[in-house]
Design a protein around this motif. Structure first.
Motif, PDB file in Angstrom:
ATOM      1  N   ARG A 114       0.829  -1.155  -0.162  1.00  0.00           N
ATOM      2  CA  ARG A 114      -0.192   0.205  -0.024  1.00  0.00           C
ATOM      3  C   ARG A 114       0.861   1.475  -0.033  1.00  0.00           C
ATOM      4  N   GLU A 115       1.694   1.163   0.878  1.00  0.00           N
ATOM      5  CA  GLU A 115       2.849   2.560   0.983  1.00  0.00           C
ATOM      6  C   GLU A 115       3.628   2.405  -0.358  1.00  0.00           C
ATOM      7  N   ILE A 116       3.928   1.753  -0.990  1.00  0.00           N
ATOM      8  CA  ILE A 116       4.522   1.740  -2.438  1.00  0.00           C
ATOM      9  C   ILE A 116       3.586   2.136  -3.269  1.00  0.00           C
ATOM     10  N   ALA A 117       2.187   1.861  -3.391  1.00  0.00           N
ATOM     11  CA  ALA A 117       1.319   2.317  -4.319  1.00  0.00           C
ATOM     12  C   ALA A 117       0.971   3.765  -4.192  1.00  0.00           C
ATOM     13  N   VAL A 118       0.910   3.987  -2.853  1.00  0.00           N
ATOM     14  CA  VAL A 118       0.823   5.794  -2.573  1.00  0.00           C
ATOM     15  C   VAL A 118       2.062   6.283  -3.098  1.00  0.00           C
ATOM     16  N   GLY A 119       3.066   5.903  -2.959  1.00  0.00           N
ATOM     17  CA  GLY A 119       4.316   6.644  -3.243  1.00  0.00           C
ATOM     18  C   GLY A 119       4.403   6.767  -4.928  1.00  0.00           C
ATOM     19  N   ILE A 120       4.000   5.521  -5.579  1.00  0.00           N
ATOM     20  CA  ILE A 120       3.862   5.521  -6.968  1.00  0.00           C
ATOM     21  C   ILE A 120       2.744   6.814  -7.409  1.00  0.00           C
ATOM     22  N   GLU A 121       1.652   6.641  -6.911  1.00  0.00           N
ATOM     23  CA  GLU A 121       0.700   7.658  -7.027  1.00  0.00           C
ATOM     24  C   GLU A 121       1.108   9.023  -6.741  1.00  0.00           C
ATOM     25  N   GLN A 122       1.785   9.297  -5.990  1.00  0.00           N
ATOM     26  CA  GLN A 122       2.155  10.647  -5.692  1.00  0.00           C
ATOM     27  C   GLN A 122       3.349  11.057  -6.808  1.00  0.00           C
ATOM     28  N   LEU A 123       4.200   9.974  -7.099  1.00  0.00           N
ATOM     29  CA  LEU A 123       5.119  10.298  -8.213  1.00  0.00           C
ATOM     30  C   LEU A 123       4.428  10.846  -9.559  1.00  0.00           C
ATOM     31  N   ASP A 124       3.324  10.058  -9.714  1.00  0.00           N
ATOM     32  CA  ASP A 124       2.473  10.062 -10.956  1.00  0.00           C
ATOM     33  C   ASP A 124       1.822  11.668 -10.927  1.00  0.00           C
ATOM     34  N   ASN A 125       1.352  11.725  -9.633  1.00  0.00           N
ATOM     35  CA  ASN A 125       0.800  13.421  -9.657  1.00  0.00           C
ATOM     36  C   ASN A 125       1.645  14.476  -9.478  1.00  0.00           C
TER      37      ASN A 125
END
Length: 119
Positions: free
Chosen positions: A76-87
């Motif tokens: 979940r933390e990795i997914a949040v990090g990826i989403e933050q990078l994408d945004n």
């Protein structure tokens, strides 16, 4: 099975040796462990074999569940990090700002240690 050991389940090693058969029967009947003391200090726990195995099995299940939960949290933390990078929700650091960043982390860590030690 209770998590606490009652006072009646704390005996001296000497008394256990003198009355081993009776104590073993009591352990088998109650399924409760017996703490043996030497010179007034708890030294040994005697437990029925199946109860011990049940405890080991439960511990292994809990460790496996904990490992699974940690892995899910990490994902979940990795997914949040990826989403933050994408945004675009990130800050780029150069060598100078990275050094300052690490110094700030160290300073906060020292402050937390001081606060925890003063409690």
């Amino acid at each position: 099975m209770s998590n606490k050991i009652s006072l009646e389940n704390i005996q001296t090693l000497t008394d256990f040796k003198r009355n081993a058969k009776e104590y073993v029967e009591r352990i088998k009947t109650t399924k409760s462990p017996l703490v043996l003391t030497v010179n007034g200090k708890a030294e040994v726990v005697v437990q029925e074999a199946q109860a011990f195995q049940d405890t080991i099995d439960k511990l292994e299940r809990v460790e496996s569940e904990l490992k699974t939960l940690k892995l899910e949290a990490l994902r979940r933390e990795i997914a949040v990090g990826i989403e933050q990078l994408d945004n675009g929700e990130y800050t780029e650091l150069d060598e100078e700002s990275l050094t300052t960043f690490f110094e700030d982390i160290k300073a906060r860590g020292r402050e937390n240690l001081e606060q925890n030690n003063s409690l």
